[in-house]
Structure formats: structure tokens, C-alpha cells
Design an enzyme around this catalytic site. Structure first.
Site, PDB file in Angstrom:
ATOM      1  N   SER A   1      14.550  79.190  -9.762  1.00 23.71           N
ATOM      2  CA  SER A   1      15.774  79.696  -9.282  1.00 23.71           C
ATOM      3  C   SER A   1      16.686  80.814  -9.834  1.00 23.71           C
ATOM      4  O   SER A   1      17.233  81.503  -9.255  1.00 23.71           O
ATOM      5  CB  SER A   1      16.850  78.583  -9.205  1.00 23.71           C
ATOM      6  OG  SER A   1      16.424  77.435  -8.675  1.00 23.71           O
TER       7      SER A   1
ATOM      8  N   HIS B   1      11.196  81.446  -3.644  1.00 22.21           N
ATOM      9  CA  HIS B   1      12.236  80.535  -3.964  1.00 22.21           C
ATOM     10  C   HIS B   1      12.797  79.837  -2.634  1.00 22.21           C
ATOM     11  O   HIS B   1      13.131  80.289  -1.825  1.00 22.21           O
ATOM     12  CB  HIS B   1      13.467  81.439  -4.438  1.00 22.21           C
ATOM     13  CG  HIS B   1      14.748  80.382  -4.943  1.00 22.21           C
ATOM     14  ND1 HIS B   1      15.741  80.755  -4.778  1.00 22.21           N
ATOM     15  CD2 HIS B   1      14.728  79.201  -5.791  1.00 22.21           C
ATOM     16  CE1 HIS B   1      16.637  79.653  -5.091  1.00 22.21           C
ATOM     17  NE2 HIS B   1      15.833  78.844  -5.697  1.00 22.21           N
TER      18      HIS B   1
ATOM     19  N   GLU C   1      13.256  82.778  -0.247  1.00 18.69           N
ATOM     20  CA  GLU C   1      13.499  83.952  -1.043  1.00 18.69           C
ATOM     21  C   GLU C   1      12.067  84.708  -1.597  1.00 18.69           C
ATOM     22  O   GLU C   1      11.772  83.796  -2.326  1.00 18.69           O
ATOM     23  CB  GLU C   1      14.578  84.030  -1.908  1.00 18.69           C
ATOM     24  CG  GLU C   1      15.940  83.923  -1.131  1.00 18.69           C
ATOM     25  CD  GLU C   1      16.903  83.551  -2.261  1.00 18.69           C
ATOM     26  OE1 GLU C   1      18.336  83.732  -2.096  1.00 18.69           O
ATOM     27  OE2 GLU C   1      16.622  83.286  -3.318  1.00 18.69           O
TER      28      GLU C   1
ATOM     29  N   ASN D   1      21.993  82.102  -3.997  1.00 24.75           N
ATOM     30  CA  ASN D   1      22.545  81.608  -5.260  1.00 24.75           C
ATOM     31  C   ASN D   1      23.776  82.461  -5.773  1.00 24.75           C
ATOM     32  O   ASN D   1      24.880  82.006  -6.114  1.00 24.75           O
ATOM     33  CB  ASN D   1      21.815  81.285  -6.525  1.00 24.75           C
ATOM     34  CG  ASN D   1      21.218  79.909  -6.134  1.00 24.75           C
ATOM     35  OD1 ASN D   1      21.512  79.146  -5.320  1.00 24.75           O
ATOM     36  ND2 ASN D   1      19.852  79.724  -6.838  1.00 24.75           N
TER      37      ASN D   1
HETATM   38  P1  NAD Z   1      11.988  68.285 -11.643  1.00 24.02           P
HETATM   39  O1  NAD Z   1      12.684  68.103 -12.936  1.00 24.02           O
HETATM   40  O2  NAD Z   1      12.448  67.490 -10.397  1.00 24.02           O
HETATM   41  O3  NAD Z   1      10.443  68.470 -11.483  1.00 24.02           O
HETATM   42  C1  NAD Z   1       9.654  69.427 -12.551  1.00 24.02           C
HETATM   43  C2  NAD Z   1       8.388  68.673 -12.695  1.00 24.02           C
HETATM   44  O4  NAD Z   1       7.514  69.654 -13.685  1.00 24.02           O
HETATM   45  C3  NAD Z   1       8.389  67.192 -13.461  1.00 24.02           C
HETATM   46  O5  NAD Z   1       7.937  66.277 -12.612  1.00 24.02           O
HETATM   47  C4  NAD Z   1       7.600  67.518 -14.624  1.00 24.02           C
HETATM   48  O6  NAD Z   1       6.904  66.328 -15.005  1.00 24.02           O
HETATM   49  C5  NAD Z   1       6.836  68.687 -14.210  1.00 24.02           C
HETATM   50  N1  NAD Z   1       6.187  69.606 -15.308  1.00 24.02           N
HETATM   51  C6  NAD Z   1       6.819  69.954 -16.539  1.00 24.02           C
HETATM   52  N2  NAD Z   1       5.962  70.297 -17.235  1.00 24.02           N
HETATM   53  C7  NAD Z   1       4.772  70.752 -16.447  1.00 24.02           C
HETATM   54  C8  NAD Z   1       3.598  71.223 -16.825  1.00 24.02           C
HETATM   55  N3  NAD Z   1       3.463  71.982 -17.664  1.00 24.02           N
HETATM   56  N4  NAD Z   1       2.590  71.074 -15.713  1.00 24.02           N
HETATM   57  C9  NAD Z   1       2.938  70.606 -14.672  1.00 24.02           C
HETATM   58  N5  NAD Z   1       4.111  69.854 -14.484  1.00 24.02           N
HETATM   59  C10 NAD Z   1       4.914  69.900 -15.298  1.00 24.02           C
HETATM   60  O7  NAD Z   1      12.524  69.821 -11.111  1.00 24.02           O
HETATM   61  P2  NAD Z   1      12.839  70.365  -9.784  1.00 24.02           P
HETATM   62  O8  NAD Z   1      14.154  70.225  -9.449  1.00 24.02           O
HETATM   63  O9  NAD Z   1      11.799  70.274  -8.929  1.00 24.02           O
HETATM   64  O10 NAD Z   1      12.612  72.045 -10.249  1.00 24.02           O
HETATM   65  C11 NAD Z   1      11.652  72.730 -10.435  1.00 24.02           C
HETATM   66  C12 NAD Z   1      11.627  74.263 -10.145  1.00 24.02           C
HETATM   67  O11 NAD Z   1      12.220  74.618  -8.920  1.00 24.02           O
HETATM   68  C13 NAD Z   1      12.725  74.580 -11.317  1.00 24.02           C
HETATM   69  O12 NAD Z   1      12.093  76.157 -11.737  1.00 24.02           O
HETATM   70  C14 NAD Z   1      13.985  74.957 -10.553  1.00 24.02           C
HETATM   71  O13 NAD Z   1      14.856  76.346 -11.246  1.00 24.02           O
HETATM   72  C15 NAD Z   1      13.495  75.362  -9.132  1.00 24.02           C
HETATM   73  N6  NAD Z   1      14.471  75.103  -7.965  1.00 24.02           N
HETATM   74  C16 NAD Z   1      15.277  73.813  -8.025  1.00 24.02           C
HETATM   75  C17 NAD Z   1      15.782  73.530  -6.875  1.00 24.02           C
HETATM   76  C18 NAD Z   1      16.586  72.497  -6.722  1.00 24.02           C
HETATM   77  O14 NAD Z   1      17.517  72.090  -5.929  1.00 24.02           O
HETATM   78  N7  NAD Z   1      16.256  71.307  -7.587  1.00 24.02           N
HETATM   79  C19 NAD Z   1      15.930  74.462  -5.951  1.00 24.02           C
HETATM   80  C20 NAD Z   1      15.296  75.560  -5.839  1.00 24.02           C
HETATM   81  C21 NAD Z   1      14.417  76.014  -6.908  1.00 24.02           C
END
Ligand code: NAD
Length: 304
Positions: free
Chosen positions: A138, A159, A171, A210
Site C-alpha cells: 500500500s 495495488h 492501481e 489512499n
Molecule cells: P496479512 O498479515 O494478512 O498477510 C501477510 C502474509 O504474509 C501472512 O500470512 C504471512 O505469513 C505472510 N508472509 C510473511 N513473510 C512471508 C514470506 N517471506 N514469504 C511468504 N509469505 C510471507 O497482510 P495483508 O493485510 O494481506 O497485507 C499484505 C500486503 O498487502 C501488505 O503489503 C499491505 O500493505 C498490502 N495491502 C493490504 C491491504 C489491507 O486492507 N489489508 C489493502 C491493500 C494492500
């Protein structure tokens, strides 16, 4: 759909929906990764979704198993899409296995630069030279990651928004290192996933949505801090007059006041600009542990 721990060779799917991109490796099976992986599978891509956590993989599989019948009952997915998910979606704990035949990787692991750089270096070593490597981050722009690879022209931000299975916008960000060809391919993949991609021509903190959301929430918190209107009146006015489906304060409760506080503090530390500091209404709630829906209390009260 299965958690695969053995090193079976993945076969490229026949049903891929976007030109030469047939097989996608999704890194991370958390909130976003599991949805992106499922979306890609029901859109006809062969998908390998890798996570280091067995628990996350199991939860992702449970999510998929629950989501498909629920959506089918509502007439939102077809039997053909369920069959695609069953055949094309593989949850795995071995990233190398998932990346070795991928035409594209979409990284959705934790929002930590060091973790993302290590994942991209690994993807670069393992994925075929033509593969595009995208991050769903993000806030971390791909130019902070691209130099961990030998193919910076193929590394970019793609994104999605939560819930990624539903929200229409993606995005696609063209940093200075990203080729036009890469952007065009990722725009095409986004359309194949049923999205309306927004091309962002330059890297900018928070990209489009955002940034706009942060202006609205900052103003909503400012008016609350100044006693200009109540939580309910601010949200109702934004919904009623501006046509937003949710008010900014309700939305902050949903996305998490803790996340908003941490992002604000991180940004403030980077810029030193007082305007980037979280507002008193956020700080107070953060300090009390009132993070929003997940704790039962934020701007509103919730049953937990
Ligand atoms: P989350 O914590 O739910 O999931 C992250 C996952 O990554 C976990 O299951 C973890 O075990 C895994 N992980 C960690 N290290 C790893 C590795 N080395 N190899 C493989 N897997 C690994 O997080 P999320 O909310 O899904 O966010 C993930 C990404 O998406 C972030 O970069 C965040 O900025 C982005 N994002 C999040 C949202 C949101 O609303 N949550 C929206 C858009 C973008």
C-alpha cells in the site's frame, strides 16, 4: 485447492486469461493474498499461493472453501468458476516451487521493506526471466524494491483494495524504472481479473486512493477534534451529500485505528511535517486500545 508440500512440478494452465501470462505466483496467503489468489484462479489463471506460515495457508484454504459456496448461493460465482478454483489454485509452503514456472508474481506479504526485498531477490533467482514481479504494497513504492532484482523494468506496484475479490480498482504504478510493456501487461492482467485499473504515471506516497482517503479522514478527524460535528453527523453528511457508501470514521473503524496511527507516525518520522502526525482523536483511541471493529470500540461501539 490443496496445501502442497511435495515438489510436484506445476503444469502451466491452458485457461489463462491474459496473453502470455498464464501462471501467477501469489506470495503471502493472508487477508489480501488469499483473495488475490482466488480471484486469479476463478479468472482462469493457474495460481500458486505461497506462504511461510502453515497456519496462514490453512486459514486461506478455509476461506476459499467457505467463500465459494456462499457466493454460489448468491448467484455470484458459477459452477465453472468453482471448477477453475478447484483445479487451478494451489496453496504451497515452498516459494521456489510456486515461482519456477510463473509468468508473473504478485507479492502480498507483510508490509516490511526488508521482507519484501528478500522475497523479490528470491523471485528474481527462481522465476523465469520474462516474469513480471509485482507488489501489492500500500505504501512501499517499487523503486525501493526493484534493485533487489536483476529486472527492475519488470518490477512494479499493483495495488488491490480490500476486499480484493470485490473492489473494482487496481492501481498500476509506473515508477521510473518500469517499462511501458510491463505496465501494459499488468493493465491487461488487471482487466482479465475483472478490475478497472488506474494507471499511476509516477510513484507517489499512498498512490491515488489512499492519498484521497487520507485527506478526507484527516479533515473528518479535525472537525471532530474541534467539536464542529459529532461522529455520526460527520459520517451521515459524507454519505448523504457526497454519496460515499461509508463515512470516513466508520471506515477508519473498519480498516483499524491502530494501522492509521502507525502509518501516520511512520510518515511523520519520515517527513518531519507536523501535518502528518495522527490527530488527537486518533491518538486518544489508539492509546486506549480502541482500534475499531476488531476491539469492539473505536469511533463507534461494536459487538465482538
Ligand atoms: P496479512 O498479515 O494478512 O498477510 C501477510 C502474509 O504474509 C501472512 O500470512 C504471512 O505469513 C505472510 N508472509 C510473511 N513473510 C512471508 C514470506 N517471506 N514469504 C511468504 N509469505 C510471507 O497482510 P495483508 O493485510 O494481506 O497485507 C499484505 C500486503 O498487502 C501488505 O503489503 C499491505 O500493505 C498490502 N495491502 C493490504 C491491504 C489491507 O486492507 N489489508 C489493502 C491493500 C494492500
Amino acid at each position: 485447492m490443496s496445501i502442497e508440500t511435495d515438489a510436484r512440478k506445476p503444469d502451466a494452465g491452458e485457461t489463462g486469461a491474459s496473453g502470455d501470462i498464464q501462471t501467477i505466483c501469489v506470495v503471502g496467503a493472508g487477508l489480501m493474498g488469499q483473495q488475490i489468489a482466488l480471484l486469479a484462479a476463478i479468472s482462469g489463471f493457474e495460481v500458486y499461493c505461497a506462504d511461510t506460515s502453515t497456519e496462514a495457508l490453512r486459514k486461506a484454504e478455509d476461506f476459499v472453501a467457505a467463500w465459494l459456496p456462499k457466493q454460489k448461493a448468491k448467484g455470484r460465482v458459477t459452477d465453472a468458476q468453482i471448477a477453475l478454483a478447484t483445479d487451478n489454485l494451489h496453496f504451497i509452503n515452498d516459494l521456489d516451487f510456486g515461482a519456477k514456472n510463473a509468468d508473473m508474481a504478485i507479492e502480498a506479504a507483510v508490509e516490511e521493506l526488508g521482507v519484501k526485498r528478500a522475497i523479490f531477490a528470491q523471485l528474481d533467482r527462481i522465476a523465469p526471466p520474462h516474469a513480471i514481479l509485482a507488489t501489492n504494497s500500500s505504501y512501499l513504492v517499487s523503486s525501493k524494491i526493484a534493485d533487489a532484482t536483476s529486472r527492475p523494468d519488470k518490477v512494479l506496484n499493483m495495488h488491490f483494495f480490500n476486499p480484493a475479490l470485490i473492489m473494482k480498482t487496481v492501481e498500476v504504478v509506473q515508477g521510473p524504472h518500469v517499462s511501458d510493456e510491463t505496465v501494459e501487461k499488468v493493465m491487461a492482467v488487471s482487466r482479465a481479473l475483472g478490475k478497472i485499473p488506474a494507471k499511476v504515471n509516477k510513484e507517489i506516497y499512498g498512490f491515488l486512493c489512499n492519498r484521497i482517503f487520507s485527506v478526507i479522514t484527516k479533515e473528518a478527524c479535525y472537525m471532530l477534534d474541534q467539536g464542529i460535528a459529532s461522529v455520526e453527523d460527520i459520517d451521515n453528511a459524507v454519505k448523504g451529500a457526497l454519496g460515499h457508501p461509508m463515512g470516513p470514521l466508520e471506515l477508519l473503524d473498519m480498516t483499524g485505528i491502530d494501522l492509521e496511527y502507525r502509518l501516520g507516525m511512520e510518515r511523520y518520522r519520515e517527513t518531519g511535517n507536523l501535518a502528518d502526525k495522527p490527530s488527537p482523536s486518533l491518538v486518544e483511541r489508539y492509546a486506549r486500545g480502541d482500534y475499531g471493529r476488531k476491539t469492539g470500540k473505536g469511533f463507534y461501539d461494536y459487538e465482538v
